[in-house]
Design an enzyme around this catalytic site. Structure first.
Site, PDB file in Angstrom:
ATOM      1  N   LYS A  18       0.646  -1.155   0.049  1.00 28.60           N
ATOM      2  CA  LYS A  18      -0.136  -0.041  -0.123  1.00 28.60           C
ATOM      3  C   LYS A  18       0.840   1.049  -0.094  1.00 28.60           C
ATOM      4  CE  LYS A  18      -3.795   1.789   2.984  1.00 28.60           C
ATOM      5  NZ  LYS A  18      -4.559   1.463   3.946  1.00 28.60           N
TER       6      LYS A  18
ATOM      7  N   SER B  90      -9.301   1.585   3.675  1.00 29.10           N
ATOM      8  CA  SER B  90      -8.437   2.567   3.056  1.00 29.10           C
ATOM      9  C   SER B  90      -7.486   1.771   1.978  1.00 29.10           C
ATOM     10  CB  SER B  90      -7.779   3.387   3.812  1.00 29.10           C
ATOM     11  OG  SER B  90      -6.675   2.930   4.822  1.00 29.10           O
TER      12      SER B  90
ATOM     13  N   SER C 110      -9.392  -0.772   7.626  1.00 28.02           N
ATOM     14  CA  SER C 110      -8.909  -0.486   6.383  1.00 28.02           C
ATOM     15  C   SER C 110      -8.298  -2.013   5.629  1.00 28.02           C
ATOM     16  CB  SER C 110      -7.967   0.502   6.516  1.00 28.02           C
ATOM     17  OG  SER C 110      -8.500   1.865   6.747  1.00 28.02           O
TER      18      SER C 110
END
Length: 483
Positions: free
Chosen positions: A96, A170, A194
């Site tokens: 990420k 996220s 997330s």
């Protein structure tokens, strides 16, 4: 809107991987590489090709390291040819965009020009030590604040099962990359669900480990201890393999849980467990409602657990005022990150507002929120005197449509995202482990998830139970249809 998918559809039609006889999963790719059945260059080229073909439609990646990844793949092939073996040697992975990779900026969803990093984060260093090839960095909303992955810095990241819907956030880019078969697994981060939320909305296993299980260095802890790194994968074996490879600590880490062997736990029978089936939502002073379809899916999972021999009862943790302690820690983390952004004027007004709140709630308020964690653990932890695991929805609703939350103002965003996702964040306050497991689909084919929640350092138990459910439910056999 079209993109190429990989693996069988609901009708078991072969996808790209099946057509070419190449392994799809993380563990399968690692085994094939070690056996000399495929090269790292071939797997990396395939991953890069899939990323390029789907980027205009799914938009999973912020940064793609094509040249660097191919060089890493060639180096891995040379090691394999010499007989060297490491757990992930030559396997292409994604991380990420809140995770430092040498030579790449870490923008964490923000607009502006960020300098390239001069060192890997500890988690990436460990993945490289295990032999992984990092093909790129996946999209995240600004500073990981929202359960959707959209923003002016990178556009809209879309759900592999239906591109009109969000994959969540996220870690939405990581979830889409895995669900669409672009990479076999990816690292995300979880500060309020997330990892688990996009895993639920993408038909994946998503693990939020015990705080400190995977180092957050160069941060001693992330977002005042609520955020941890965790794997997203299509199978529990793949998630455990990635968790083992990424786990460990740097010298400056504030949290150091006892070591575990996640992969060994996957191969163990969990035994007969006492499971609390809970649909209670923690108090937030905002309206929220559990979608009947989500409740039915999680209830069906509870019934399957009972059929597998577990004792399942309806029972709820006592959450108390846990929400009051979350906001100072979360907004304090936003403030700290926003202070490091090169061009803060480019940030979303909601981000700037959260940073201001973080400043107001700093100091004594933040210290009080941190001090409340121990009594909250005792209060919530009472449920584990009677039960081994809590089963709860991961989200209250199916995935929203693209744009439903991104265009709202600050207060409406907060209210709406709490209504969609009221279940995941308490375990971030407590720091305890949780695993999202696929729980089924809506009538229109959108994925739903449930979370298995445990006490301190209980990942082995949760992963063992997840493996039993996976064997019973066979969720890895279902892939997104061609879009």
């Amino acid at each position: 809107m079209t993109h190429e998918t990989s693996g069988p559809t609901d009708d078991a039609a072969p996808g790209a991987g099946a057509e070419h006889g190449a392994p799809e999963g993380l563990a399968a790719q690692a085994r094939a590489l070690a056996a000399g059945e495929v090269t790292s260059r071939a797997l990396t080229e395939r991953a890069l090709g899939r990323i390029a073909r789907t980027q205009p439609t799914l938009n999973a990646f912020r940064r793609v390291r094509a040249e660097a990844a191919l060089a890493e793949a060639d180096a891995a092939d040379a090691e394999l040819a010499r007989g060297e073996r490491r757990p992930l040697l030559g396997v292409p992975l994604a991380v990420k965009d809140d995770t430092d990779v040498t030579g790449e900026p870490t923008a964490f969803g923000c607009p502006g020009t960020f300098p390239p990093k001069t060192a890997d984060s500890e988690a990436v260093r460990r993945l490289r030590a295990a032999g992984a090839v990092v093909v790129g960095k996946t999209n995240s909303p600004e500073l990981g604040q929202w359960p959707f992955t959209e923003g002016p810095a990178f556009g809209d990241t879309r759900n592999a099962w239906n591109p009109e819907h969000t994959p969540g956030g996220s870690s939405g880019g990581s979830a889409t990359a895995v669900a669409a078969g672009l990479v076999p697994a990816a690292l995300g981060s979880d500060g309020a669900g997330s990892v688990r939320i996009p895993a639920a909305w993408s038909h994946l296993v998503g693990v939020k480990p015990q705080r400190g299980r995977i180092s957050t260095w160069p941060e001693p802890e992330a977002f005042n201890g609520i955020t941890v790194f965790g794997p997203l994968a299509r199978t529990v074996e793949d998630a455990a393999l990635l968790l083992d490879a990424a786990s460990g600590n740097a010298d400056g880490d504030l949290h150091r849980p006892p070591r575990i062997d996640a992969l060994a736990a996957v191969r163990r029978d969990p035994g007969r467990l006492r499971i609390a089936f809970s649909t209670r939502m923690p108090f937030t002073a905002t309206p929220k409602r559990l979608d009947p379809g989500v409740r039915a899916a999680v209830a069906a999972l509870a019934e399957r657990l009972a059929a597998l021999g577990h004792e399942v009862e309806e029972a709820d943790p006592e959450y108390g005022p846990i929400g009051l302690t979350f906001v100072p820690r979360a907004t304090g983390g936003v403030r700290a990150w926003a202070d490091r952004v090169p061009e803060p004027a480019l940030l979303d007004p909601r981000t700037r507002g959260a940073a201001r709140t973080g400043r107001l709630l700093g100091g004594p308020v933040l210290r009080a929120a941190r001090a409340a964690e121990a009594p909250l653990r005792r209060r919530v932890g009472r449920v584990f005197r009677r039960y081994d695991v809590v089963l709860a929805p991961t989200t209250a609703t199916p995935p929203p449509r693209i744009g439903d939350l991104a265009r709202l103002g600050a207060w409406q965003t907060d209210r709406t995202m709490i209504a969609h996702c009221p279940y995941a964040w308490p375990w971030n306050v407590l720091g305890w482990p949780a695993v999202n497991v696929p729980a089924g689909f809506t009538p229109t084919g959108l994925p739903l998830g449930a979370q298995l929640l445990g006490p301190y350092a209980s990942e082995p138990l949760l992963l063992s139970l997840t493996a039993q459910l996976q064997s019973d439910r066979s969720w890895p056999e279902r892939w997104p249809a061609a879009l």
